[in-house]
Design an enzyme around this catalytic site. Structure first.
Site: not given
Length: 361
Positions: A13, A107-108
């Site tokens: 993350d 983003d993860e």
């Protein structure tokens, strides 16, 4: 625990991804409270820097509320093309370690590293090397959770943020979950957490003490998920390249809404949150669906499709407003409102679908 295959899962993350990119690219923003999003009256925060979070500013928060909490907050318009390009850089790093990559957003992502492709010796060593490479290649930091299933890996990645790592082996899984507040569980938002608290359920241990019939009586179709999660169990595999069917957001209200102005205001907030997720996913679709749940839990959906992909937030919101207007006057109060984009025409990126228990955090 069951005899299901033991996996080695990493959840990576990025730390305050959008805001960190803006601070990286504009040195004048470093050390300052930054919000990515619109500063207009009906704007919403898409992402907040850690300096802004110290004041209580969070993603999906109305911009006016964020400014009240942090008068010195600096708003920066989002640059999703830049975020997508960096996300592809990071995805390329992941692919050096495994083909089993399940992105949740720009983003993860989950990675299944059960097969040690590079011979590093352990999942924690793989996670450490990935984080080092992300920092070297992008100038950004990432946190990671390492565990034996997706549920705990995701919880662990948040444990030592920012720029941290947390490893939870199978022997510690149930105890780790037992000590966490249920509001930390993925899929349990503020409203559901309050419902649980009213039932005397505040921690994972409290949830584990309730049997399945009790959970079925109070949480219906989500009972099995909650029952397993409270015991550190999650047998879902990492699913690479899963197609996106829909992206959206929904909100459960503390009090039922019936006034047209209140419903329109709520729709704007939900549309903002949904469009942030749509942009984050990189997906585009042709169908907008409005979901309304009444006070008696009766639920209806209404959808409208267009010839080409819905182009932007105003177009998305306008279709949502038209769908809501078509249902007026409503026969009762509304306890939940959702807005979703489907009919995806660009599945190159993907997002986590809306979970019925997921509420804006």
């Amino acid at each position: 625990m069951t005899d299901a295959p033991q996996r080695k899962i990493i959840h990576v993350d990025m730390d305050a991804f959008y805001a960190s990119v803006e601070q990286r690219d504009d040195p004048s923003l470093r050390g300052r409270p930054v919000a990515v999003g619109g500063s207009r009256a009906r704007g919403v925060v898409a992402a907040a820097s850690y300096e802004a979070r110290a004041f209580g500013v969070r993603s999906a928060m109305p911009s006016v509320s964020a400014l009240r909490r942090c008068p010195d907050l600096v708003f920066v318009p989002p640059r999703f093309d830049v975020y997508r390009a960096i996300s592809q850089q990071i995805r390329a790093i992941f692919s050096d370690y495994t083909d089993l990559i399940e992105p949740l957003s720009l983003d993860e992502a989950y990675l299944d590293v059960s097969e040690d492709r590079r011979g590093l010796g352990s999942a924690s060593a793989i996670a450490s090397e990935i984080r080092d490479r992300i920092r070297a290649d992008t100038g950004l930091t990432a946190s990671a959770g390492v565990s034996y299933n997706k549920f705990i890996a995701k919880l662990a990645s948040d444990q030592n943020k920012p720029d941290g790592m947390c490893v939870i082996p199978p022997s510690r899984g149930a105890a780790f979950v037992a000590g966490l507040p249920v509001k930390r569980f993925h899929g349990v938002g503020p409203v559901t957490a309050r419902r649980m608290n009213a039932l005397g359920i505040e921690t994972g241990a409290d949830l584990a003490a309730r049997d399945l019939p009790f959970l079925q009586a109070h949480f219906a179709g989500h009972a099995s998920y909650l029952h397993g999660a409270a015991r550190g169990e999650d047998h879902r595999p990492v699913r690479p390249d899963r197609p996106t069917k829909s992206v959206g957001a929904e909100r459960t209200f503390e009090q039922d809404l019936s006034a047209p102005a209140d419903l329109l205001n709520a729709l704007e907030r939900v549309a903002d949150a949904a469009w942030t997720r749509i942009e984050r996913s990189g997906a585009r679709g042709r169908t907008v669906t409005l979901k309304l749940r009444f006070a008696d839990f009766r639920t209806i959906t209404r959808a409208r499709s267009v010839a080409g992909a819905v182009s932007d937030r105003p177009a998305f919101g306008a279709i949502g407003k038209a769908l809501l207007a078509s249902q007026q006057p409503l026969p009762g109060g509304i306890r939940l409102l959702g807005l979703t984009l489907s009919g995806i025409v660009d599945p190159d990126h993907e997002a986590e679908p809306v979970l019925p228990l997921l509420e804006p955090r």
